[in-house]
Design a protein around this motif. Sequence first.
Motif, PDB file in Angstrom:
ATOM      1  N   SER A  70     -10.437  72.522   5.862  1.00  0.00           N
ATOM      2  CA  SER A  70     -10.455  74.535   5.206  1.00  0.00           C
ATOM      3  C   SER A  70      -9.792  74.772   6.189  1.00  0.00           C
ATOM      4  N   ALA A  71     -10.501  74.834   7.880  1.00  0.00           N
ATOM      5  CA  ALA A  71     -10.092  75.464   8.773  1.00  0.00           C
ATOM      6  C   ALA A  71      -8.530  75.935   8.946  1.00  0.00           C
ATOM      7  N   HIS A  72      -7.528  74.715   8.357  1.00  0.00           N
ATOM      8  CA  HIS A  72      -6.268  74.564   9.188  1.00  0.00           C
ATOM      9  C   HIS A  72      -6.181  75.695   7.972  1.00  0.00           C
ATOM     10  N   PHE A  73      -5.767  75.491   6.741  1.00  0.00           N
ATOM     11  CA  PHE A  73      -5.923  76.468   4.940  1.00  0.00           C
ATOM     12  C   PHE A  73      -5.877  77.818   5.304  1.00  0.00           C
ATOM     13  N   LEU A  74      -7.327  77.987   6.214  1.00  0.00           N
ATOM     14  CA  LEU A  74      -7.311  79.484   5.714  1.00  0.00           C
ATOM     15  C   LEU A  74      -6.576  80.248   7.451  1.00  0.00           C
ATOM     16  N   ALA A  75      -6.711  78.752   8.326  1.00  0.00           N
ATOM     17  CA  ALA A  75      -5.559  79.757   9.425  1.00  0.00           C
ATOM     18  C   ALA A  75      -3.858  79.871   8.919  1.00  0.00           C
ATOM     19  N   SER A  76      -3.510  79.209   8.292  1.00  0.00           N
ATOM     20  CA  SER A  76      -2.316  78.922   7.935  1.00  0.00           C
ATOM     21  C   SER A  76      -2.120  80.180   6.959  1.00  0.00           C
ATOM     22  N   PHE A  77      -3.043  80.771   5.446  1.00  0.00           N
ATOM     23  CA  PHE A  77      -3.086  82.616   5.167  1.00  0.00           C
ATOM     24  C   PHE A  77      -2.897  83.387   6.466  1.00  0.00           C
ATOM     25  N   LEU A  78      -4.169  83.747   7.287  1.00  0.00           N
ATOM     26  CA  LEU A  78      -4.561  84.220   8.235  1.00  0.00           C
ATOM     27  C   LEU A  78      -3.070  84.434   8.599  1.00  0.00           C
TER      28      LEU A  78
ATOM     29  N   THR B  18      -2.852  64.790  14.446  1.00  0.00           N
ATOM     30  CA  THR B  18      -3.758  64.594  13.651  1.00  0.00           C
ATOM     31  C   THR B  18      -2.929  64.106  12.183  1.00  0.00           C
ATOM     32  N   GLY B  19      -3.505  63.276  11.562  1.00  0.00           N
ATOM     33  CA  GLY B  19      -2.788  63.207   9.790  1.00  0.00           C
ATOM     34  C   GLY B  19      -3.399  63.632   9.158  1.00  0.00           C
ATOM     35  N   GLY B  20      -4.238  65.015   9.602  1.00  0.00           N
ATOM     36  CA  GLY B  20      -4.967  65.956   8.893  1.00  0.00           C
ATOM     37  C   GLY B  20      -4.460  66.647   7.438  1.00  0.00           C
ATOM     38  N   VAL B  21      -4.568  67.424   6.377  1.00  0.00           N
ATOM     39  CA  VAL B  21      -3.561  68.379   5.800  1.00  0.00           C
ATOM     40  C   VAL B  21      -3.476  69.755   5.721  1.00  0.00           C
ATOM     41  N   VAL B  22      -1.874  69.742   5.786  1.00  0.00           N
ATOM     42  CA  VAL B  22      -1.697  70.973   6.230  1.00  0.00           C
ATOM     43  C   VAL B  22      -1.413  72.155   4.928  1.00  0.00           C
ATOM     44  N   GLY B  23      -2.070  73.035   5.413  1.00  0.00           N
ATOM     45  CA  GLY B  23      -1.725  73.952   4.536  1.00  0.00           C
ATOM     46  C   GLY B  23      -2.304  73.829   3.406  1.00  0.00           C
ATOM     47  N   GLY B  24      -1.410  73.862   2.059  1.00  0.00           N
ATOM     48  CA  GLY B  24      -1.674  73.758   0.764  1.00  0.00           C
ATOM     49  C   GLY B  24      -1.875  72.609   0.162  1.00  0.00           C
TER      50      GLY B  24
ATOM     51  N   LEU C 167      -8.215  72.594  -2.014  1.00  0.00           N
ATOM     52  CA  LEU C 167      -8.501  73.278  -1.317  1.00  0.00           C
ATOM     53  C   LEU C 167      -7.758  74.939  -2.075  1.00  0.00           C
ATOM     54  N   HIS C 168      -9.326  75.753  -2.044  1.00  0.00           N
ATOM     55  CA  HIS C 168      -9.020  77.380  -2.112  1.00  0.00           C
ATOM     56  C   HIS C 168      -9.455  78.408  -1.434  1.00  0.00           C
ATOM     57  N   LEU C 169      -8.642  79.815  -1.798  1.00  0.00           N
ATOM     58  CA  LEU C 169      -9.143  80.807  -1.188  1.00  0.00           C
ATOM     59  C   LEU C 169      -9.548  81.599  -1.919  1.00  0.00           C
ATOM     60  N   PHE C 170     -10.507  82.335  -1.511  1.00  0.00           N
ATOM     61  CA  PHE C 170     -11.407  83.254  -2.360  1.00  0.00           C
ATOM     62  C   PHE C 170     -12.022  84.638  -1.608  1.00  0.00           C
ATOM     63  N   GLU C 171     -12.128  85.930  -1.835  1.00  0.00           N
ATOM     64  CA  GLU C 171     -12.209  86.202  -1.612  1.00  0.00           C
ATOM     65  C   GLU C 171     -13.586  87.564  -2.415  1.00  0.00           C
TER      66      GLU C 171
END
Length: 235
Positions: A48-56, A216-222, A227-231
């Motif tokens: 989720s941290a990588h996902f949020l960072a990609s959005f930012l 790392t072999g972790g999830v990248v982006g979307g 994984l979801h983004l909310f406001e």
Amino acid sequence: MTDDRDKTTGKEHIKKFSFQSRKNEQEKVEILIPELLQAGYSFYTWPSAHFLASFLYNQRDSLRDKNILELGSGTALPGILCAKLGARVTLSDCSTLPKTQNHIKHSCFLNNLNVGTDINVVGLTWGLLSHNLFQLGALDFIISSDCFYDPTVFEDILVTVTFLLERNPTCKFIFAYQERSADWCLENLLRKWGLKCANINTDRLGENTIVDTHGTGGVVGGSNPSLHLFEITLE
């Protein structure tokens, strides 16, 4: 700059995250994140941290000179990225976890950010209206990744968020969420605290950005459908 982290919590592994515009190679930003894989949840960079960072990173033009608070920073990838993009950032994690706060400071150190001048680190416990919470200045954005990992803390998070949004009515709380159970729901709590939540469309997240994770072999982006983004804002 000095490194005052706790050095007794285990072997360190460094991950490098890079974010780059497809149109301008000079806009590339690299972040070094230290991890202690056996030390606890807050010492690992979750998807989720990588996902949020990609959005930012995609929103980088709107972040410069903005005041941003990261809740539950952990290894602080999204918040450190915001600081590198020109925002005024405060990183935070539980006030009763000094080792976590020291690790956050170490993350800042590895990215050439001086705590107290380039970036701030404070202890904030969700649901507790502490002195540090009252001392926070004006905020444009609150960010967090994977803070809603345990239903027992959902209301504590929203108590803190509501307090901050009421002090900063135009502020937005943007968070990444990894779905772990279809039974978890915020609807009743949002209604109770006078908040509204909207989904952020991330279908085109990678069109203009090259995101890479080294070591790392972790999830990248979307690429992870959980994984979801909310406001969240005031009603």
